[in-house]
Enzyme design. Structure first.
Site, PDB file in Angstrom:
ATOM      1  N   LYS A  49       0.792  -1.237   0.000  1.00 14.04           N
ATOM      2  CA  LYS A  49       0.000   0.000   0.000  1.00 14.04           C
ATOM      3  C   LYS A  49       0.829   1.294   0.000  1.00 14.04           C
ATOM      4  O   LYS A  49       0.316   2.365   0.317  1.00 14.04           O
ATOM      5  CB  LYS A  49      -1.017   0.052   1.159  1.00 14.04           C
ATOM      6  CG  LYS A  49      -1.846  -1.186   1.350  1.00 14.04           C
ATOM      7  CD  LYS A  49      -2.310  -1.806   0.058  1.00 14.04           C
ATOM      8  CE  LYS A  49      -3.379  -0.990  -0.657  1.00 14.04           C
ATOM      9  NZ  LYS A  49      -3.664  -1.615  -1.992  1.00 14.04           N
ATOM     10  N   ALA A  50       2.100   1.179  -0.382  1.00 10.83           N
ATOM     11  CA  ALA A  50       2.955   2.368  -0.381  1.00 10.83           C
ATOM     12  C   ALA A  50       2.993   3.082  -1.728  1.00 10.83           C
ATOM     13  O   ALA A  50       3.637   4.132  -1.857  1.00 10.83           O
ATOM     14  CB  ALA A  50       4.365   1.971   0.037  1.00 10.83           C
ATOM     15  N   HIS A 111       6.975  -7.399  -2.249  1.00  6.81           N
ATOM     16  CA  HIS A 111       6.773  -6.742  -0.950  1.00  6.81           C
ATOM     17  C   HIS A 111       7.729  -7.310   0.099  1.00  6.81           C
ATOM     18  O   HIS A 111       7.586  -7.028   1.287  1.00  6.81           O
ATOM     19  CB  HIS A 111       5.340  -6.951  -0.463  1.00  6.81           C
ATOM     20  CG  HIS A 111       4.297  -6.199  -1.233  1.00  6.81           C
ATOM     21  ND1 HIS A 111       4.465  -4.890  -1.626  1.00  6.81           N
ATOM     22  CD2 HIS A 111       3.058  -6.562  -1.660  1.00  6.81           C
ATOM     23  CE1 HIS A 111       3.368  -4.498  -2.282  1.00  6.81           C
ATOM     24  NE2 HIS A 111       2.511  -5.488  -2.315  1.00  6.81           N
ATOM     25  N   ARG A 133       5.924   4.925   2.105  1.00  4.42           N
ATOM     26  CA  ARG A 133       4.818   5.843   2.386  1.00  4.42           C
ATOM     27  C   ARG A 133       4.738   6.061   3.891  1.00  4.42           C
ATOM     28  O   ARG A 133       5.008   5.124   4.658  1.00  4.42           O
ATOM     29  CB  ARG A 133       3.517   5.205   1.890  1.00  4.42           C
ATOM     30  CG  ARG A 133       2.294   6.088   2.011  1.00  4.42           C
ATOM     31  CD  ARG A 133       1.079   5.397   1.410  1.00  4.42           C
ATOM     32  NE  ARG A 133      -0.032   6.324   1.275  1.00  4.42           N
ATOM     33  CZ  ARG A 133      -1.237   5.992   0.808  1.00  4.42           C
ATOM     34  NH1 ARG A 133      -1.474   4.744   0.405  1.00  4.42           N
ATOM     35  NH2 ARG A 133      -2.201   6.893   0.725  1.00  4.42           N
ATOM     36  N   SER A 141      -4.507   2.799   4.536  1.00  9.48           N
ATOM     37  CA  SER A 141      -4.699   2.173   3.230  1.00  9.48           C
ATOM     38  C   SER A 141      -4.705   0.650   3.360  1.00  9.48           C
ATOM     39  O   SER A 141      -5.524  -0.040   2.735  1.00  9.48           O
ATOM     40  CB  SER A 141      -3.580   2.632   2.287  1.00  9.48           C
ATOM     41  OG  SER A 141      -3.772   2.095   1.009  1.00  9.48           O
TER      42      SER A 141
HETATM   43  P1  A3P Z   1      -5.232   4.676  -0.694  1.00 10.72           P
HETATM   44  O1  A3P Z   1      -5.791   3.405  -0.158  1.00 10.72           O
HETATM   45  O2  A3P Z   1      -4.745   5.588   0.399  1.00 10.72           O
HETATM   46  O3  A3P Z   1      -6.124   5.369  -1.643  1.00 10.72           O
HETATM   47  P2  A3P Z   1      -0.258  -0.186  -3.664  1.00 10.72           P
HETATM   48  O4  A3P Z   1      -0.266  -0.025  -5.131  1.00 10.72           O
HETATM   49  O5  A3P Z   1       1.128  -0.260  -3.085  1.00 10.72           O
HETATM   50  O6  A3P Z   1      -1.134  -1.292  -3.227  1.00 10.72           O
HETATM   51  O7  A3P Z   1      -0.826   1.160  -3.037  1.00 10.72           O
HETATM   52  C1  A3P Z   1      -2.170   1.507  -3.166  1.00 10.72           C
HETATM   53  C2  A3P Z   1      -2.358   2.920  -2.688  1.00 10.72           C
HETATM   54  O8  A3P Z   1      -1.797   3.819  -3.649  1.00 10.72           O
HETATM   55  C3  A3P Z   1      -3.831   3.294  -2.549  1.00 10.72           C
HETATM   56  O9  A3P Z   1      -3.876   4.288  -1.507  1.00 10.72           O
HETATM   57  C4  A3P Z   1      -4.094   3.879  -3.928  1.00 10.72           C
HETATM   58  O10 A3P Z   1      -5.235   4.699  -4.026  1.00 10.72           O
HETATM   59  C5  A3P Z   1      -2.809   4.686  -4.127  1.00 10.72           C
HETATM   60  N1  A3P Z   1      -2.562   5.021  -5.533  1.00 10.72           N
HETATM   61  C6  A3P Z   1      -2.469   4.186  -6.572  1.00 10.72           C
HETATM   62  N2  A3P Z   1      -2.291   4.856  -7.716  1.00 10.72           N
HETATM   63  C7  A3P Z   1      -2.269   6.160  -7.393  1.00 10.72           C
HETATM   64  C8  A3P Z   1      -2.137   7.378  -8.142  1.00 10.72           C
HETATM   65  N3  A3P Z   1      -1.977   7.358  -9.452  1.00 10.72           N
HETATM   66  N4  A3P Z   1      -2.171   8.543  -7.471  1.00 10.72           N
HETATM   67  C9  A3P Z   1      -2.335   8.564  -6.124  1.00 10.72           C
HETATM   68  N5  A3P Z   1      -2.460   7.452  -5.364  1.00 10.72           N
HETATM   69  C10 A3P Z   1      -2.438   6.269  -5.992  1.00 10.72           C
END
Ligand code: A3P
Length: 296
Positions: A49-50, A111, A133, A141
């Site tokens: 989720k970063a 990861h 993050r 997230s």
């Molecule tokens: P949130 O849950 O805070 O919205 P990962 O890809 O590592 O799983 O991370 C997912 C997180 O990155 C989610 O955060 C998602 O919305 C955010 N994310 C993915 N693409 C993004 C983008 N283009 N701009 C901003 N945030 C993005």
């Protein structure tokens, strides 16, 4: 597809060499550890989720956006950038997908904490992009992700999840160990680019420039502008090849994968007491040379 989801039970947490994991990420261990990297492979490493998907899309566009533009809408991101250690019944393992990649370079997602990275990546001196993050937004997230992702353990309620995060009992282990471990590695390994989600939100174009510098790429200004536009949150949320809507074990009725994409959403979840407790614990666990922003 809810029928398909019924076949995949939520896993139990297990202790794997001192790191909390689930069998979906450990049952293919020997094959993953024996993965044969190529010198031009690029590893995208993150705590869950970063901003993994965001940076995966940026790299995919930088390398293949011009030669195969269709790829951005025709092939899901998890096939373009395989998730090395994943092994879920009835879908190809990440290791097999990575072996089958015909692109050059191959972009590979992981990861894993730094001590678990297959040794071939170090032997081949592959480039690695690590995305971190801030802990508060990362946990929020992760909470919403575990609610909707049936291959993650049941998250329970927010206060329970909050305590588990502090205790380091999350899948892929403690956030603190992960970001600190990779940060330490960066001090001795020059082929590692350490970047921050908050910086990407603040100025995506600037971060793409830094990535190009690290990767030795020199796209035109126009190309960079196009990429910056394509990876904005709303574009990636709309695009079925990047929004994970085709994954059977994710339940978008509970929460979407592309949820908010913001810095500071933790303020809508943390109570004042939780925030104080978190800050106190944070100071004890963090390497003070590694600084995050919880707002921009
Ligand atoms: P949130 O849950 O805070 O919205 P990962 O890809 O590592 O799983 O991370 C997912 C997180 O990155 C989610 O955060 C998602 O919305 C955010 N994310 C993915 N693409 C993004 C983008 N283009 N701009 C901003 N945030 C993005």
């Amino acid at each position: 597809n809810p029928d398909k989801m019924d076949f995949i039970p939520r896993p139990e947490m297990l202790d794997f060499h001192g790191v909390a994991m689930t069998h979906y990420f450990t049952c293919n261990w020997e094959n993953v550890q024996n993965f044969q990297a190529r010198p031009d492979d690029i590893l995208i490493a993150t705590y869950p989720k970063a901003g993994t998907t965001w940076v995966s899309c940026i790299l995919d566009l930088l390398y293949f956006g011009q030669s195969s533009p269709d790829r951005q809408t025709s092939t899901p991101i998890y096939e373009r950038v395989p998730f090395l250690e994943i092994a879920v019944p009835s879908i190809d393992s990440g290791k097999d997908l990575a072996d089958k990649l015909s692109t050059s370079p191959r972009l590979i997602k992981t990861h894993l904490p730094v001590q678990f990275i297959p040794k071939s990546f170090w032997e081949q001196n592959c480039r690695i992009v690590y995305v971190a993050r801030n802990a508060k937004d990362n946990i929020v997230s992760y909470f919403h992700f575990d609610r909707m992702n049936m291959i993650q353990p049941e998250p329970g309620d927010w206060s329970n999840f909050f305590q588990r995060f502090i205790d380091g009992k999350m899948v892929f282990g403690s956030w603190y160990d992960h970001v600190n471990g990779w940060w330490k590695k960066k001090q001795t390994h020059s082929n590692l680019h350490y970047m921050f989600f908050e910086d990407l939100v603040e100025d995506t174009g600037r971060e793409i420039n830094k990535l190009c510098c690290f990767l030795g790429l020199s796209p035109s200004a126009e190309e960079k502008r196009r990429i910056t536009g394509e990876v904005q949150f709303e574009s990636m949320k709309k695009n079925e090849a990047t929004n994970y809507s085709s994954v059977a074990f994710m339940d978008f009725k509970i929460s979407p994968f592309m949820r908010k994409g913001k810095v500071g959403d933790w303020k809508n979840h943390f109570t004042v007491a939780q925030n104080e407790k978190f800050d106190e614990d944070y100071k004890k666990k963090m390497d003070s040379t590694l600084q995050f922003r919880t707002e921009i």
